[in-house]
Design a protein around this motif. Sequence first.
Motif, PDB file in Angstrom:
ATOM      1  N   ASP A 263      36.854 -10.817  -7.507  1.00 12.08           N
ATOM      2  CA  ASP A 263      35.521 -10.645  -6.933  1.00 12.08           C
ATOM      3  C   ASP A 263      35.809 -10.691  -5.395  1.00 12.08           C
ATOM      4  OD1 ASP A 263      34.298 -10.254  -9.342  1.00 12.08           O
ATOM      5  OD2 ASP A 263      33.249 -12.143  -9.256  1.00 12.08           O
ATOM      6  N   GLU A 264      36.668 -11.527  -4.907  1.00 13.80           N
ATOM      7  CA  GLU A 264      36.772 -11.951  -3.376  1.00 13.80           C
ATOM      8  C   GLU A 264      37.233 -10.587  -3.000  1.00 13.80           C
ATOM      9  OE1 GLU A 264      39.754 -14.190  -0.524  1.00 13.80           O
ATOM     10  OE2 GLU A 264      39.807 -14.871  -2.684  1.00 13.80           O
ATOM     11  N   ALA A 265      38.314 -10.184  -3.553  1.00 15.17           N
ATOM     12  CA  ALA A 265      38.980  -8.872  -3.104  1.00 15.17           C
ATOM     13  C   ALA A 265      37.938  -7.575  -2.957  1.00 15.17           C
ATOM     14  CB  ALA A 265      40.178  -8.424  -3.743  1.00 15.17           C
ATOM     15  N   SER A 266      37.026  -7.564  -3.982  1.00 15.82           N
ATOM     16  CA  SER A 266      36.179  -6.182  -4.110  1.00 15.82           C
ATOM     17  C   SER A 266      35.053  -6.727  -3.073  1.00 15.82           C
ATOM     18  CB  SER A 266      35.436  -6.222  -5.545  1.00 15.82           C
ATOM     19  OG  SER A 266      36.669  -6.318  -6.669  1.00 15.82           O
ATOM     20  N   ASP A 267      34.538  -7.762  -3.065  1.00  8.53           N
ATOM     21  CA  ASP A 267      33.393  -7.926  -2.255  1.00  8.53           C
ATOM     22  C   ASP A 267      33.693  -7.817  -0.871  1.00  8.53           C
ATOM     23  OD1 ASP A 267      31.719  -8.599  -4.310  1.00  8.53           O
ATOM     24  OD2 ASP A 267      31.787 -10.484  -4.286  1.00  8.53           O
ATOM     25  N   ALA A 268      34.925  -8.068  -0.282  1.00  8.42           N
ATOM     26  CA  ALA A 268      35.276  -7.967   0.836  1.00  8.42           C
ATOM     27  C   ALA A 268      35.495  -6.520   1.228  1.00  8.42           C
ATOM     28  CB  ALA A 268      36.730  -8.505   1.071  1.00  8.42           C
ATOM     29  N   LEU A 269      35.906  -5.523   0.204  1.00  4.52           N
ATOM     30  CA  LEU A 269      36.406  -4.220   0.418  1.00  4.52           C
ATOM     31  C   LEU A 269      34.970  -3.809   0.506  1.00  4.52           C
ATOM     32  CD1 LEU A 269      38.386  -1.856   0.511  1.00  4.52           C
ATOM     33  CD2 LEU A 269      38.261  -1.884  -2.089  1.00  4.52           C
ATOM     34  N   GLU A 270      34.210  -3.599  -0.355  1.00  3.10           N
ATOM     35  CA  GLU A 270      32.864  -3.219  -0.094  1.00  3.10           C
ATOM     36  C   GLU A 270      31.918  -3.622   1.145  1.00  3.10           C
ATOM     37  OE1 GLU A 270      30.540  -3.759  -3.949  1.00  3.10           O
ATOM     38  OE2 GLU A 270      32.249  -2.840  -5.239  1.00  3.10           O
ATOM     39  N   GLU A 271      31.971  -4.591   1.534  1.00  2.00           N
ATOM     40  CA  GLU A 271      31.299  -5.361   2.373  1.00  2.00           C
ATOM     41  C   GLU A 271      31.827  -4.357   3.800  1.00  2.00           C
ATOM     42  OE1 GLU A 271      29.784  -9.243   5.085  1.00  2.00           O
ATOM     43  OE2 GLU A 271      31.256  -9.434   3.438  1.00  2.00           O
TER      44      GLU A 271
END
Length: 606
Positions: A263-271
Amino acid sequence: MSAGTNIPNKNEPAAVYAEQLKSLRLAQGSEQRREKLLGYGKVLLAVLTLACAAVFVHRFTVLEFLIVPVALFIVLAALHEKVLGSIRLRRRAIEFYERGLARVEDRWAGTGETGERFLDPEHPYARDLDLFGRASLFELLCTARTRAGEETLAAWLLAAAPVDESLARQSAVSDLQGRVKFREELFSLGETVRAGVHPSKLAAWGEQSPVFTRRATRITTSVLGIIWIVGMVSWGVWGLGGAALAVTALNLAWAHRLHARLDEASDALEEATEDLELLAGVLALLESEKFLSPKLVGLQAALKHDGIEPSVAIRKLARIVSYLESRRNPAARLLDVLTFWSAHFVFMAERWQREFGPEIRKWITAVGEMEAITALSGYAYENPRDVFPEFVERGPMFDAEGLAHPLLPLATAVRNDVKLGEGRQLIILSGPNMAGKSTFIRAVGVSAVLAQCGAPVRATRMRLSPLNVAASICILDSLSGGVSRFYAEIHRLKLATNLADGPIPVLFLLDELLSGTNSNDRLAGTQLVVRTLMNRHAIGIVSTHDLALTQIPQTLGDRAVNCHFEDQLEGNKLVFDYKLKPGIVQASNALELMRSIGLGGEAKSD
């Protein structure tokens, strides 16, 4: 001579924009009619197909023929979507020419991006020279489609460039000045800059370390996803339900272990990667255009990475992100827990990050600079009578002929000559209310800002040396901050004197200096301020209503002069010519202005 007295020819901006608008609107009308026909065709075909299906629901041999209308519907749907895309693109092109025509015809105020988020109250001239806000210089200039372009243009307006950089930008602006189609294509790339990439977030993501650094984690995740699929197949084919259940339990445990980091990696990427297609489109334009100026050629050459075009790389990342975003679908998320398909897209994004991440900041910088140059080139094209300034090494100097404020309508703006330098350091500018003093000193400041960011200026000729602008024109008190206007003003003057300690001379522009005190203190304070600045090789203008300040040039010899604006009373109406004249103003219009609005009558004696 004003622009209104000239007959426009087909090469003038207004004529070019009007011609393009007419052509685009005709094409748009035709395309919209085609879109309606396709839409009606889809609806009619869908109704007929459903009706036939209902009538022949029990006759399977007939139903087979419904494949033809279904296939035709798919073709119509594809054509309809293509036409809708064409309409959306042409709508943005129409907006480009409408906004351009509005600027040329002085109808632009309040229609563009104001850039208020760049306004720093502590900046030495941003608020005073109306750089940001409604009807500001930024709104007039900005045509950027990315946040990087907006931020670069704002940075150029807020800080003077070295002479060699200003000259390089001048050459680049001249290169793009006549490329109307290029500017149209750039503007048409995105619906709105508000949805664009956040450059600082994207660059920071590219430079940070990946979340999943261990190769074993990536291999394990891939193997477990494959094993679960094989387990489900084994259960269905051979009835090995126990094995499938065991693999499911194992994968759920592994998913729990990965959850937080994934979730950390996905959220940072999408943001960080919102609307990458816009960035890719700008990069593609920059890659394909043939430039002549060394600056633009240099920007173009610096983009490639191991022979890969950055637009191709950015579009690859955009596809990865679009697939990853689908994990938010509840059904997809349930399957994702067991197959780890979103984790694979995160792994792909992090492989991309390791390869291209360090290049992102360079790409965004190039996009920002290209868009800022494009904005300035649009201004140059729409104002062909404005000139590029000449830079001189010896200074300080500000020497302009036919100078006017670029935010005023060209047809009504009054031009004046002004010269500071070569021994003359100070102009004390006197004159009545509404005569043009504040507008004149703002014109001087804005021209210095435009010149040093690489843009043309509203003048017939201009020479200047490198200058740091410092202004005290729009000083406001602060009730919440407990700051009076007088204190805010002396704080601004301190900022100007500190700036004058630097290696680059200051151009100071002071309007109604120290108006919050009495006449004697104002004279003494103004003398102190201007002498301090002049002793530090600064040049500038002080405007005033207080004629006591006109004594200052008498004590400074040839280093200072008096100039003024004046008015004439014609009947009951005050008339201003807004022309700068030598010497001290001889009349005041305060009482006439009061009477003109009906304030005061005949005085009565007791």
